[in-house]
Motif scaffolding. Structure first.
Motif, PDB file in Angstrom:
ATOM      1  N   LEU A 113       0.041 -10.815  -5.639  1.00  0.00           N
ATOM      2  CA  LEU A 113       0.711  -9.540  -5.860  1.00  0.00           C
ATOM      3  C   LEU A 113      -0.234  -8.360  -5.657  1.00  0.00           C
ATOM      4  CD1 LEU A 113       2.779 -10.409  -9.046  1.00  0.00           C
ATOM      5  CD2 LEU A 113       3.728  -9.790  -6.837  1.00  0.00           C
ATOM      6  N   LEU A 114      -1.513  -8.563  -5.965  1.00  0.00           N
ATOM      7  CA  LEU A 114      -2.472  -7.461  -5.935  1.00  0.00           C
ATOM      8  C   LEU A 114      -3.250  -7.359  -4.630  1.00  0.00           C
ATOM      9  CD1 LEU A 114      -3.920  -7.577  -9.571  1.00  0.00           C
ATOM     10  CD2 LEU A 114      -2.441  -5.837  -8.571  1.00  0.00           C
ATOM     11  N   GLN A 115      -2.982  -8.229  -3.663  1.00  0.00           N
ATOM     12  CA  GLN A 115      -3.713  -8.088  -2.409  1.00  0.00           C
ATOM     13  C   GLN A 115      -3.395  -6.727  -1.799  1.00  0.00           C
ATOM     14  OE1 GLN A 115      -2.367 -10.555   0.983  1.00  0.00           O
ATOM     15  NE2 GLN A 115      -0.789 -11.332  -0.401  1.00  0.00           N
ATOM     16  N   ARG A 116      -4.412  -6.153  -1.150  1.00  0.00           N
ATOM     17  CA  ARG A 116      -4.279  -4.790  -0.668  1.00  0.00           C
ATOM     18  C   ARG A 116      -3.300  -4.698   0.500  1.00  0.00           C
ATOM     19  NH1 ARG A 116      -7.961  -0.998  -2.250  1.00  0.00           N
ATOM     20  NH2 ARG A 116      -6.201   0.337  -1.598  1.00  0.00           N
ATOM     21  N   THR A 117      -2.457  -3.660   0.445  1.00  0.00           N
ATOM     22  CA  THR A 117      -1.673  -3.282   1.614  1.00  0.00           C
ATOM     23  C   THR A 117      -2.668  -2.761   2.637  1.00  0.00           C
ATOM     24  OG1 THR A 117       0.179  -2.703   0.198  1.00  0.00           O
ATOM     25  CG2 THR A 117       0.183  -1.804   2.433  1.00  0.00           C
ATOM     26  N   ARG A 118      -2.652  -3.298   3.864  1.00  0.00           N
ATOM     27  CA  ARG A 118      -3.785  -2.997   4.732  1.00  0.00           C
ATOM     28  C   ARG A 118      -3.434  -3.095   6.210  1.00  0.00           C
ATOM     29  NH1 ARG A 118      -4.175  -7.941   2.192  1.00  0.00           N
ATOM     30  NH2 ARG A 118      -4.861  -9.765   3.377  1.00  0.00           N
ATOM     31  N   CYS A 119      -4.332  -2.528   7.017  1.00  0.00           N
ATOM     32  CA  CYS A 119      -4.278  -2.634   8.466  1.00  0.00           C
ATOM     33  C   CYS A 119      -5.711  -2.750   8.960  1.00  0.00           C
ATOM     34  CB  CYS A 119      -3.564  -1.424   9.080  1.00  0.00           C
ATOM     35  SG  CYS A 119      -4.588   0.046   9.231  1.00  0.00           S
ATOM     36  N   PRO A 120      -5.932  -2.993  10.244  1.00  0.00           N
ATOM     37  CA  PRO A 120      -7.314  -3.168  10.731  1.00  0.00           C
ATOM     38  C   PRO A 120      -8.218  -1.961  10.466  1.00  0.00           C
ATOM     39  CG  PRO A 120      -5.768  -4.025  12.341  1.00  0.00           C
ATOM     40  CD  PRO A 120      -4.942  -3.348  11.283  1.00  0.00           C
ATOM     41  N   TYR A 121      -7.666  -0.751  10.453  1.00  0.00           N
ATOM     42  CA  TYR A 121      -8.498   0.431  10.218  1.00  0.00           C
ATOM     43  C   TYR A 121      -9.000   0.480   8.775  1.00  0.00           C
ATOM     44  CZ  TYR A 121      -6.650   1.971  14.703  1.00  0.00           C
ATOM     45  OH  TYR A 121      -6.321   2.051  16.028  1.00  0.00           O
ATOM     46  N   HIS A 161       2.536  -4.230   3.624  1.00  0.00           N
ATOM     47  CA  HIS A 161       2.117  -5.190   2.601  1.00  0.00           C
ATOM     48  C   HIS A 161       2.263  -6.602   3.153  1.00  0.00           C
ATOM     49  CE1 HIS A 161       2.015  -7.357  -1.264  1.00  0.00           C
ATOM     50  NE2 HIS A 161       1.247  -6.365  -1.624  1.00  0.00           N
ATOM     51  N   PRO A 162       1.229  -7.449   3.030  1.00  0.00           N
ATOM     52  CA  PRO A 162       1.250  -8.746   3.714  1.00  0.00           C
ATOM     53  C   PRO A 162       1.839  -9.905   2.922  1.00  0.00           C
ATOM     54  CG  PRO A 162      -0.922  -8.351   2.797  1.00  0.00           C
ATOM     55  CD  PRO A 162      -0.097  -7.150   2.461  1.00  0.00           C
ATOM     56  N   SER A 163       2.224  -9.698   1.667  1.00  0.00           N
ATOM     57  CA  SER A 163       2.589 -10.831   0.807  1.00  0.00           C
ATOM     58  C   SER A 163       3.973 -11.384   1.100  1.00  0.00           C
ATOM     59  CB  SER A 163       2.512 -10.407  -0.660  1.00  0.00           C
ATOM     60  OG  SER A 163       3.048 -11.412  -1.501  1.00  0.00           O
ATOM     61  N   ASP A 164       4.040 -12.661   1.460  1.00  0.00           N
ATOM     62  CA  ASP A 164       5.317 -13.360   1.578  1.00  0.00           C
ATOM     63  C   ASP A 164       5.908 -13.628   0.197  1.00  0.00           C
ATOM     64  OD1 ASP A 164       5.491 -14.234   4.627  1.00  0.00           O
ATOM     65  OD2 ASP A 164       3.436 -14.530   3.983  1.00  0.00           O
ATOM     66  N   LEU A 165       5.055 -14.007  -0.736  1.00  0.00           N
ATOM     67  CA  LEU A 165       5.495 -14.276  -2.104  1.00  0.00           C
ATOM     68  C   LEU A 165       6.213 -13.073  -2.692  1.00  0.00           C
ATOM     69  CD1 LEU A 165       5.448 -15.802  -4.858  1.00  0.00           C
ATOM     70  CD2 LEU A 165       3.157 -14.856  -5.201  1.00  0.00           C
ATOM     71  N   SER A 166       5.665 -11.873  -2.484  1.00  0.00           N
ATOM     72  CA  SER A 166       6.250 -10.672  -3.086  1.00  0.00           C
ATOM     73  C   SER A 166       7.647 -10.391  -2.545  1.00  0.00           C
ATOM     74  CB  SER A 166       5.343  -9.468  -2.845  1.00  0.00           C
ATOM     75  OG  SER A 166       4.122  -9.616  -3.531  1.00  0.00           O
ATOM     76  N   ALA A 167       7.877 -10.657  -1.264  1.00  0.00           N
ATOM     77  CA  ALA A 167       9.210 -10.453  -0.703  1.00  0.00           C
ATOM     78  C   ALA A 167      10.221 -11.383  -1.369  1.00  0.00           C
ATOM     79  CB  ALA A 167       9.187 -10.682   0.803  1.00  0.00           C
ATOM     80  N   THR A 204      -0.175   0.031  -6.168  1.00  0.00           N
ATOM     81  CA  THR A 204       0.766  -0.421  -7.197  1.00  0.00           C
ATOM     82  C   THR A 204       0.830   0.591  -8.329  1.00  0.00           C
ATOM     83  OG1 THR A 204      -0.831  -1.607  -8.596  1.00  0.00           O
ATOM     84  CG2 THR A 204       0.057  -2.800  -6.686  1.00  0.00           C
ATOM     85  N   VAL A 205       1.725   0.326  -9.287  1.00  0.00           N
ATOM     86  CA  VAL A 205       1.844   1.191 -10.465  1.00  0.00           C
ATOM     87  C   VAL A 205       1.011   0.657 -11.625  1.00  0.00           C
ATOM     88  CG1 VAL A 205       4.154   1.956  -9.797  1.00  0.00           C
ATOM     89  CG2 VAL A 205       3.905  -0.039 -11.313  1.00  0.00           C
ATOM     90  N   ILE A 206       0.160  -0.314 -11.363  1.00  0.00           N
ATOM     91  CA  ILE A 206      -0.672  -0.878 -12.419  1.00  0.00           C
ATOM     92  C   ILE A 206      -1.603   0.204 -12.966  1.00  0.00           C
ATOM     93  CG2 ILE A 206      -2.589  -1.685 -10.963  1.00  0.00           C
ATOM     94  CD1 ILE A 206      -2.425  -4.331 -12.595  1.00  0.00           C
TER      95      ILE A 206
END
Length: 330
Positions: A113-121, A161-167, A204-206
């Motif tokens: 859940l906490l993995q960073r939303t990210r791109c190559p940059y 966001h890359p998480s399959d679990l979160s979807a 996130t809102v954490i």
């Protein structure tokens, strides 16, 4: 070499207190994202607080008929859990689509859940990035953005966001349980991840010092069929270009219940509420499914090189719901 502290607390309260004592410390689960980012110089915590030995590694039924998943449950164990496979197959399918076997064996529920939303940059410290260094710009908008967001993005960030679990959790109306300095609170998973707006560095809102202790699933809708479908550039481990998590109940040829969430399209898992509104009570046909997908994707704002994602998401939605209709009416 940069000096790095390491702590292994014996309780959740001790872990939360340790963060207060060491500003900038980070909780460490499987480390499959955090440690990678530390190697790249993107993340630079002074102290790691290892939470993997805390009693948060169980998956148990709730009195209401749902499921509570501990934050340190490994992805492989969760995907294989009998109750997950029986009651929440969309969750198991998403986990198995989400990473290599090696990563699933070490990655945790909370860490996913906490993995960073990210791109190559974001991952290249030689490049500007508003998410990594607010105010420096978003080169992805005019640069390499084929894989990036078409929904909910902003001038500041177009990462996905890359998480399959979160979807899958979004489609299941899951709740995230947090423990912090002020005690315990819960947040719907659909509101846990943020859209970028002007502050893309906040994923996130954490709140500061809070630790994810678990995720709670409500009972699965009676008679529902579930499916996770993912399109990616290669069949092996890869992030989604587009994915859809779907939960569907059909009665007498009409949609009684529908829950949809997209991955790969936005800065967070995207709950498709506009599509669900169209589906509810409508005939369970390909025409209805296409109309529902179009209603959701009307808000899409594709960039130069990723407009294909809109049509791909529409086709994937129709295909997934059509397959589920056969199961839901069997």
């Amino acid at each position: 070499m940069k000096p790095l502290g390491y702590l292994r607390p014996a309780s959740v309260d001790e872990a939360v207190r340790a963060v207060a004592v060491h500003p900038g410390a980070r909780f460490l689960g499987g480390g499959t994202n955090l440690v990678d980012l530390m190697k790249l110089g993107v993340e630079t915590p002074g102290v790691l607080i290892d939470v993997t030995r805390l009693p948060l590694d169980r998956t148990e039924p709730t009195p209401e008929g749902g499921l509570r998943i501990g934050a340190t449950v490994r992805n492989s164990d969760l995907a294989a859990h009998p109750l997950v496979r029986e009651r929440y197959p969309v969750l198991s399918q998403a986990l198995l689509a989400g990473a290599s076997g090696q990563l699933r064996n070490i990655a945790t529920t909370g860490g996913n859940l906490l993995q960073r939303t990210r791109c190559p940059y974001f991952q290249d410290v030689s490049k500007p990035c508003n998410k990594r260094a607010p105010g420096t710009g978003c080169p992805a908008r005019e640069g390499a953005h084929r894989d990036l967001a078409v929904l909910g993005h902003s001038e500041s960030c177009v990462a996905t966001h890359p998480s399959d679990l979160s979807a899958a959790l979004a489609a299941l109306d899951a709740t995230v349980v947090l423990h912090g300095p002020e005690g315990e609170r819960t947040v719907p998973v659909t509101g846990f991840h943020r859209l970028p707006g002007e502050n893309p560095d906040q994923d996130t809102v954490i709140r500061p010092g809070e630790l994810i202790t678990g995720v709670v699933l409500p009972p699965a809708p009676e008679g529902s069929a579930q499916l996770y479908r993912k399109v990616r550039d290669r069949a092996s481990y890869a992030f989604a270009l587009v994915s859809v998590a779907a939960v569907l109940t059909v009665r007498e040829g009409r949609v009684q219940h529908a829950a949809l969430a997209f991955g790969g399209l936005a800065h967070r898992p995207w709950r498709a509420t506009a599509a669900e509104t169209v589906l509810r009570g409508a005939p369970a046909t390909a025409e209805t499914f296409a109309r529902a997908a179009s209603a959701e994707l009307a808000a899409a704002r594709p960039l130069r090189d990723n407009a294909f994602k809109v049509d791909l998401a529409r086709r994937l939605t129709v295909d997934a719901l059509t397959e589920l209709t056969g199961r839901a009416t069997a």
